[in-house]
Design a protein around this motif. Structure first.
Motif, PDB file in Angstrom:
ATOM      1  N   THR A  15      37.094  28.104  21.186  1.00 12.46           N
ATOM      2  CA  THR A  15      37.252  29.534  20.621  1.00 12.46           C
ATOM      3  C   THR A  15      38.074  30.264  21.910  1.00 12.46           C
ATOM      4  N   LEU A  16      37.329  30.174  22.874  1.00  8.84           N
ATOM      5  CA  LEU A  16      37.591  30.990  24.197  1.00  8.84           C
ATOM      6  C   LEU A  16      38.812  30.553  24.763  1.00  8.84           C
ATOM      7  N   TYR A  17      39.067  29.279  24.705  1.00 11.99           N
ATOM      8  CA  TYR A  17      40.071  28.395  25.216  1.00 11.99           C
ATOM      9  C   TYR A  17      41.443  28.936  24.385  1.00 11.99           C
ATOM     10  N   LEU A  18      41.217  29.018  23.204  1.00 14.00           N
ATOM     11  CA  LEU A  18      42.346  29.473  22.370  1.00 14.00           C
ATOM     12  C   LEU A  18      42.737  30.923  22.286  1.00 14.00           C
ATOM     13  N   ALA A  19      41.613  31.743  22.251  1.00 18.06           N
ATOM     14  CA  ALA A  19      41.719  32.954  22.036  1.00 18.06           C
ATOM     15  C   ALA A  19      42.325  33.753  23.311  1.00 18.06           C
ATOM     16  N   ALA A  20      41.671  33.328  24.630  1.00 11.44           N
ATOM     17  CA  ALA A  20      42.191  34.079  25.593  1.00 11.44           C
ATOM     18  C   ALA A  20      43.709  34.134  25.943  1.00 11.44           C
ATOM     19  N   LEU A  22      45.983  34.002  23.761  1.00  9.24           N
ATOM     20  CA  LEU A  22      46.551  34.787  22.778  1.00  9.24           C
ATOM     21  C   LEU A  22      46.282  36.270  23.021  1.00  9.24           C
ATOM     22  N   ILE A  23      45.334  36.562  23.368  1.00  7.84           N
ATOM     23  CA  ILE A  23      45.079  37.911  23.856  1.00  7.84           C
ATOM     24  C   ILE A  23      45.879  38.395  24.943  1.00  7.84           C
ATOM     25  N   SER A  26      49.781  38.757  24.092  1.00 10.84           N
ATOM     26  CA  SER A  26      49.743  39.880  23.119  1.00 10.84           C
ATOM     27  C   SER A  26      49.646  41.278  24.131  1.00 10.84           C
TER      28      SER A  26
END
Length: 80
Positions: A15-20, A22-23, A26
């Protein structure tokens, strides 16, 4: 360690690997809008070249435009 904690750690890591990214992409797109650049192209370049593209954007991004003038006085624009 139990199987549950291993699964939880793996889930959080993914989750951290994918979310960071993207954030960060953005944020980069919003920063590009503030600086008068296309958020689509800046975001796409950062996405395709992450993390090098993010570092290059931080180094070479244009200066922030001047803030609006604060010496505005309504009396200058009133009709008599």
């Amino acid at each position: 360690m139990s199987e549950f904690t291993e699964i939880l750690q793996a889930f959080l890591l993914v989750t951290l690997y994918l979310a960071a990214p993207l954030i960060l992409i953005s944020w980069t797109a919003k920063d590009a809008v503030l600086r008068g650049k296309s958020p689509f192209w800046v975001g796409l370049i950062v996405l395709l070249t992450f993390p090098v593209g993010l570092i290059l954007w931080l180094i070479f991004r244009p200066k922030h435009p001047d803030p609006p003038r604060s010496d505005f006085d309504l009396e200058d624009f009133r009709q008599q």
